[in-house]
Design a protein around this motif. Structure first.
Motif, PDB file in Angstrom:
ATOM      1  N   GLY A  23       0.819  -1.204   0.000  1.00  0.00           N
ATOM      2  CA  GLY A  23       0.000   0.000   0.000  1.00  0.00           C
ATOM      3  C   GLY A  23       0.853   1.254   0.000  1.00  0.00           C
ATOM      4  O   GLY A  23       2.065   1.219   0.205  1.00  0.00           O
ATOM      5  N   GLY A  24       0.181   2.376  -0.222  1.00  0.00           N
ATOM      6  CA  GLY A  24       0.886   3.649  -0.163  1.00  0.00           C
ATOM      7  C   GLY A  24       0.758   4.459  -1.430  1.00  0.00           C
ATOM      8  O   GLY A  24       0.507   3.929  -2.515  1.00  0.00           O
ATOM      9  N   PHE A  25       0.943   5.749  -1.268  1.00  0.00           N
ATOM     10  CA  PHE A  25       0.950   6.710  -2.371  1.00  0.00           C
ATOM     11  C   PHE A  25       2.137   7.619  -2.122  1.00  0.00           C
ATOM     12  O   PHE A  25       2.148   8.406  -1.180  1.00  0.00           O
ATOM     13  N   MET A  26       3.203   7.443  -2.918  1.00  0.00           N
ATOM     14  CA  MET A  26       4.462   8.163  -2.688  1.00  0.00           C
ATOM     15  C   MET A  26       4.989   7.929  -1.263  1.00  0.00           C
ATOM     16  O   MET A  26       5.526   8.827  -0.621  1.00  0.00           O
ATOM     17  N   GLY A  27       4.797   6.728  -0.776  1.00  0.00           N
ATOM     18  CA  GLY A  27       5.295   6.371   0.552  1.00  0.00           C
ATOM     19  C   GLY A  27       4.309   6.628   1.672  1.00  0.00           C
ATOM     20  O   GLY A  27       4.458   6.060   2.758  1.00  0.00           O
ATOM     21  N   ALA A  54       7.535   5.410  -5.435  1.00  0.00           N
ATOM     22  CA  ALA A  54       7.937   6.535  -4.577  1.00  0.00           C
ATOM     23  C   ALA A  54       9.172   7.233  -5.164  1.00  0.00           C
ATOM     24  O   ALA A  54       9.203   7.539  -6.351  1.00  0.00           O
ATOM     25  N   LYS A  55      10.178   7.465  -4.344  1.00  0.00           N
ATOM     26  CA  LYS A  55      11.409   8.089  -4.817  1.00  0.00           C
ATOM     27  C   LYS A  55      12.583   7.478  -4.067  1.00  0.00           C
ATOM     28  O   LYS A  55      12.381   6.762  -3.071  1.00  0.00           O
ATOM     29  N   PRO A  56      13.811   7.697  -4.518  1.00  0.00           N
ATOM     30  CA  PRO A  56      14.958   7.067  -3.855  1.00  0.00           C
ATOM     31  C   PRO A  56      14.966   7.342  -2.350  1.00  0.00           C
ATOM     32  O   PRO A  56      14.803   8.481  -1.905  1.00  0.00           O
ATOM     33  N   VAL A  64      13.839  -0.544  -4.698  1.00  0.00           N
ATOM     34  CA  VAL A  64      14.430  -0.273  -6.007  1.00  0.00           C
ATOM     35  C   VAL A  64      15.927  -0.017  -5.862  1.00  0.00           C
ATOM     36  O   VAL A  64      16.748  -0.601  -6.577  1.00  0.00           O
ATOM     37  N   SER A  65      16.296   0.854  -4.920  1.00  0.00           N
ATOM     38  CA  SER A  65      17.702   1.204  -4.727  1.00  0.00           C
ATOM     39  C   SER A  65      18.537  -0.010  -4.346  1.00  0.00           C
ATOM     40  O   SER A  65      19.695  -0.131  -4.748  1.00  0.00           O
ATOM     41  N   ALA A  66      17.942  -0.925  -3.571  1.00  0.00           N
ATOM     42  CA  ALA A  66      18.653  -2.130  -3.150  1.00  0.00           C
ATOM     43  C   ALA A  66      18.679  -3.204  -4.231  1.00  0.00           C
ATOM     44  O   ALA A  66      19.271  -4.264  -4.040  1.00  0.00           O
ATOM     45  N   ASN A  80      10.750   8.495  -9.576  1.00  0.00           N
ATOM     46  CA  ASN A  80      11.898   7.710  -9.144  1.00  0.00           C
ATOM     47  C   ASN A  80      12.842   7.462 -10.325  1.00  0.00           C
ATOM     48  O   ASN A  80      12.638   6.527 -11.104  1.00  0.00           O
ATOM     49  N   PRO A  81      13.893   8.279 -10.447  1.00  0.00           N
ATOM     50  CA  PRO A  81      14.827   8.095 -11.564  1.00  0.00           C
ATOM     51  C   PRO A  81      15.563   6.765 -11.518  1.00  0.00           C
ATOM     52  O   PRO A  81      16.003   6.264 -12.553  1.00  0.00           O
TER      53      PRO A  81
END
Length: 220
Positions: A23-27, A54-56, A64-66, A80-81
């Motif tokens: 769940g969540g919307f931009m975290g 979300a974003k980094p 994603v980052s991991a 999220n680039p």
């Protein structure tokens, strides 16, 4: 039997390669402790179904980052680039679904429906490879339901048997995903005695909740 469980023990039950709904919307409204523990335990090859990445450094962005994700099914990745870079490099499969269609596909999965019929996306790349129906002269896409192995749900309150209540917009996708997964892990901000949550405030009933994440105690 108590449904309360430590966050580490809950995540240990999630295998590599699992399909997760988060769940969540931009975290906002995401299960942050569960996400952090997924990163700590290095659960890999995951598929995540969620509104966004979300974003980094925020929410699903940490996964994603991991580089723990194999595939995501989301309504957008524009914030999220890192998601974009992994997709372009062929390291992450991204299925983009219009937000309303995504919500309806999850709802269909939770309620046992065979499909969602929607005009959204007709005549665009969203329609590529999908079946269509003609109804009263209009063309509709046939969108299939979504389900997951695990739903990671954030709630404002849980009682000791697993009834859940949500806070304002943090509710977002959480009640939907709680109905559309085989195992539902709830991460409440607080756990209260049965009866404290008014019946009309229960948005997710205890019968669908498998585990409740215990509140962490401060270490001296």
């Amino acid at each position: 039997m108590s449904k309360t469980i430590k966050v580490a023990d809950a995540v240990a039950r999630i295998p590599d390669g699992a399909v997760l709904m988060i769940g969540g919307f931009m975290g906002v409204g995401s299960a942050h402790r569960l996400i952090d523990e997924l990163v700590r335990q290095r659960k890999t090859g995951l598929t995540v179904i969620a509104n966004d990445t979300a974003k980094p450094g925020v929410g699903i962005g940490k996964l994603v980052s991991a580089r723990l994700l194999r595939r995501v099914i989301v309504s957008h990745i524009g914030t999220n680039p890192e998601t974009q870079a992994q997709m372009i490099a062929g390291e992450l499969e991204v299925e983009l679904v219009p937000q309303g269609t995504l919500a309806e596909r999850v709802r269909a999965g939770g309620f046992g429906l065979g499909a969602v019929v929607t005009p959204t996306g007709v005549g665009t790349t969203v329609a590529e490879g999908k079946r269509t129906l003609e109804i009263d002269g209009r063309t509709f896409l046939v969108e299939l339901p979504l389900r997951a192995d695990f739903a990671l749900v954030n709630a404002r309150q849980a009682d000791h048997i697993g009834n859940l209540a949500y806070a304002l917009t943090a509710r977002n996708f959480n009640p939907l995903i709680a109905m559309a997964a085989d195992v539902v892990i709830a991460e409440p901000q607080e756990i209260v005695p049965v009866g404290v949550i008014p019946p009309d405030a229960v948005m997710t009933p205890s019968v669908v909740v498998t585990y409740i994440i215990a509140k962490e105690t401060a270490r001296g």
